[in-house]
Design a protein around this motif. Sequence first.
Motif, mmCIF file in Angstrom:
data_model
loop_
_atom_site.group_PDB
_atom_site.id
_atom_site.type_symbol
_atom_site.label_atom_id
_atom_site.label_comp_id
_atom_site.label_asym_id
_atom_site.label_seq_id
_atom_site.Cartn_x
_atom_site.Cartn_y
_atom_site.Cartn_z
ATOM 1 N N GLY A 184 77.841 52.442 52.518
ATOM 2 C CA GLY A 184 76.189 52.439 52.161
ATOM 3 C C GLY A 184 76.330 53.140 50.596
ATOM 4 N N SER A 185 75.038 53.006 49.997
ATOM 5 C CA SER A 185 74.926 53.604 48.761
ATOM 6 C C SER A 185 74.840 55.207 48.689
ATOM 7 C CB SER A 185 73.746 52.931 48.026
ATOM 8 O OG SER A 185 72.777 53.554 48.828
ATOM 9 N N ALA A 186 74.509 55.900 49.880
ATOM 10 C CA ALA A 186 74.167 57.123 49.981
ATOM 11 C C ALA A 186 75.209 58.115 50.393
ATOM 12 C CB ALA A 186 73.059 57.334 50.991
ATOM 13 N N ALA A 187 75.320 59.173 49.915
ATOM 14 C CA ALA A 187 76.488 60.210 50.469
ATOM 15 C C ALA A 187 76.458 60.782 51.838
ATOM 16 C CB ALA A 187 76.737 61.155 49.269
ATOM 17 N N SER A 188 77.218 61.122 52.580
ATOM 18 C CA SER A 188 77.029 61.716 53.799
ATOM 19 C C SER A 188 76.138 63.009 53.726
ATOM 20 C CB SER A 188 78.276 62.184 54.182
ATOM 21 O OG SER A 188 79.163 61.200 54.270
ATOM 22 N N PHE A 189 76.221 63.595 52.720
ATOM 23 C CA PHE A 189 75.133 64.920 52.617
ATOM 24 C C PHE A 189 73.749 64.339 52.643
ATOM 25 C CE2 PHE A 189 73.598 68.583 49.629
ATOM 26 C CZ PHE A 189 73.022 69.274 50.734
ATOM 27 N N THR A 201 81.865 63.624 45.776
ATOM 28 C CA THR A 201 80.633 63.855 46.687
ATOM 29 C C THR A 201 80.480 65.377 47.054
ATOM 30 O OG1 THR A 201 81.441 63.333 48.964
ATOM 31 C CG2 THR A 201 80.255 61.470 47.762
ATOM 32 N N SER A 202 79.450 65.998 47.251
ATOM 33 C CA SER A 202 79.061 67.308 47.363
ATOM 34 C C SER A 202 80.191 68.008 48.512
ATOM 35 C CB SER A 202 77.609 67.538 47.843
ATOM 36 O OG SER A 202 76.963 67.618 46.412
ATOM 37 N N PHE A 203 80.255 67.214 49.817
ATOM 38 C CA PHE A 203 80.763 67.555 50.693
ATOM 39 C C PHE A 203 82.378 67.650 50.462
ATOM 40 C CE2 PHE A 203 78.153 66.812 54.817
ATOM 41 C CZ PHE A 203 77.568 67.847 54.429
ATOM 42 N N GLN A 226 80.523 60.100 59.320
ATOM 43 C CA GLN A 226 81.818 59.723 58.775
ATOM 44 C C GLN A 226 81.786 59.878 57.183
ATOM 45 O OE1 GLN A 226 83.588 56.079 60.150
ATOM 46 N NE2 GLN A 226 84.956 55.879 58.400
ATOM 47 N N GLY A 227 82.589 60.602 56.672
ATOM 48 C CA GLY A 227 82.628 60.526 55.093
ATOM 49 C C GLY A 227 82.436 62.051 54.965
ATOM 50 N N GLY A 228 83.496 62.772 53.965
ATOM 51 C CA GLY A 228 83.365 64.088 53.562
ATOM 52 C C GLY A 228 83.342 65.248 54.755
ATOM 53 N N VAL A 229 84.034 64.813 55.593
ATOM 54 C CA VAL A 229 84.213 65.519 56.894
ATOM 55 C C VAL A 229 85.514 66.523 56.720
ATOM 56 C CG1 VAL A 229 84.561 65.673 59.389
ATOM 57 C CG2 VAL A 229 83.045 64.366 58.405
ATOM 58 N N GLY A 265 78.105 68.028 43.089
ATOM 59 C CA GLY A 265 78.560 66.962 43.847
ATOM 60 C C GLY A 265 77.988 65.622 43.101
ATOM 61 N N SER A 266 78.356 64.459 43.274
ATOM 62 C CA SER A 266 77.764 63.256 42.611
ATOM 63 C C SER A 266 76.759 62.870 43.139
ATOM 64 C CB SER A 266 79.062 62.182 42.783
ATOM 65 O OG SER A 266 79.135 62.071 44.169
#
Length: 507
Positions: free
Chosen positions: A6-11, A324-326, A28-31, A313-314
């Motif tokens: 998707g377009s949004a980051a996990s955070f 991304t931040s995470f 899921q993502g940035g974990v 983060g981005s």
Amino acid sequence: SGGWVGSAASFILLQELSGKLRIPYWLQGGVNMRSAAAAVLSGARGVVLVEQLWLTEEGPSASAEQRRLWTQYDGSETIVVGRNTELFRLSGRQGRAKLSELEIGVAKGENLRDLLRKLLPDRRDALVPLGQDIAFAASLGRRYGTTGRVIAALRAGIEPTLGEARAQKLLRADSALSKIHGTRFPIAQGPMTRVSDVAPFADAVSRAGALPFVALAVMRGPEVRSLLLKSKELMGGRPWGVGILGFMPLDLRQEQMEAIREIQPPFAIVAGGRPSQAKELEALGISTYLHVPSPGLLQGFIKEGARKFIFEGSECGGHTGPRTSFVLWESAVDTLLGAKIDDPENMQILFAGGVHDGLSAAIASVLATPLAARGMKIGVLMGTAYLFTEEAVRSGAIVKEFQNQAIDCRETALLQSGVGSFTRCASTSFCAEFDKARNDLILQGKTEEEILMALEMLNIGRLRIASKGVTRNDNPAAKVQDEKFVTLDAEAQRREGMYMMGEVARL
């Protein structure tokens, strides 16, 4: 994550979903270890691991050379192709010819799914779906060895991490960093080009208990001097600072430094800068933070003696890095914990990119917990959140139409001028104009440098149109300062402006 995203980051997704879903959901993502705890804090049932496990004993079969490369990856090696809701993340280090074919196909308007169905099965110089989580694979593989031990450690660490974060209350009023800053809260207002460049706005931020920064951007010396004098006058003895671009032409930098030396604001932030620039300011008695977009740079900066950092983060608005931040925060925390630092109590860290409220600040504090345990001072930096305040309009930082665009924002866009050069803004009609121009340049076979220059020229003045509602006067007879700009109506502002803002605007 790798593959379809998707377009949004996990955070951002964690914040968007918190308290809204009645069914179990997983992130899921940035974990990594600490972001897993943050996900549970936000309401997720758990997390999904993928690339994190690639260098465990049970990881996917790959050549020794491929595994060696994975150990060196830090998350910046991935790229996203597609547009709108059709987005696919993969490695930018493999399948270069196919990546070019994908980019040209997307520019022509071809269906991304059809392109991938054709290109993904071909294993010659293969395309590899890859997420930024590959940044965590090497450390987890080295530390735990097997998938089972990674999962056991992650599960066992969630409650202790949350308990420690609750006990520390890192972002409370009058925290350790607040006392150093001389503010009520450990919050800094990030310098925003063409936005936080008016003294009354900085004054409002300061009176509310945070540390304000006026953005100098590409102002000439006389403008800088006027802004700094006005800011100093309004602040009285309250703390404030300046935001400087570390990559400016030398003559412009010297003009700005002359005014800074004269007026000496107590604080500074250098974006895109080096420790030598921070040392120059520190020698003047100006406490200086450096933006650090990568763990590799952070290691070098620490060795050079820098001790005050911003990890953004981005998810942030404006010019942004790839991580991304995470991913950036977790990598930076691991780097700090692994570095030989004799004076951790002198480290001052600001987390940024997606922070704007209690939940997002709590999540940031969970990731920062082990740093505080070593005596490091922790705070947050916010930018986009301030676009929604009455003071932003009342002080002249932005015109009302800019705030209207922020309130109406449901999606942000990343505009890519060149390799690694991205700008995040609200998804408006200008974004469509930008994308068309970029696609036309790609189809014309222009070089990366030619594309970068053309798109940067297209961007010039767009932020001023959005934030101040004015554009340069094309009349060559306009020589007086007041005649250099003409005011645009709201419709023209909407049509021609570039509204820089972070992902939190959609929240």
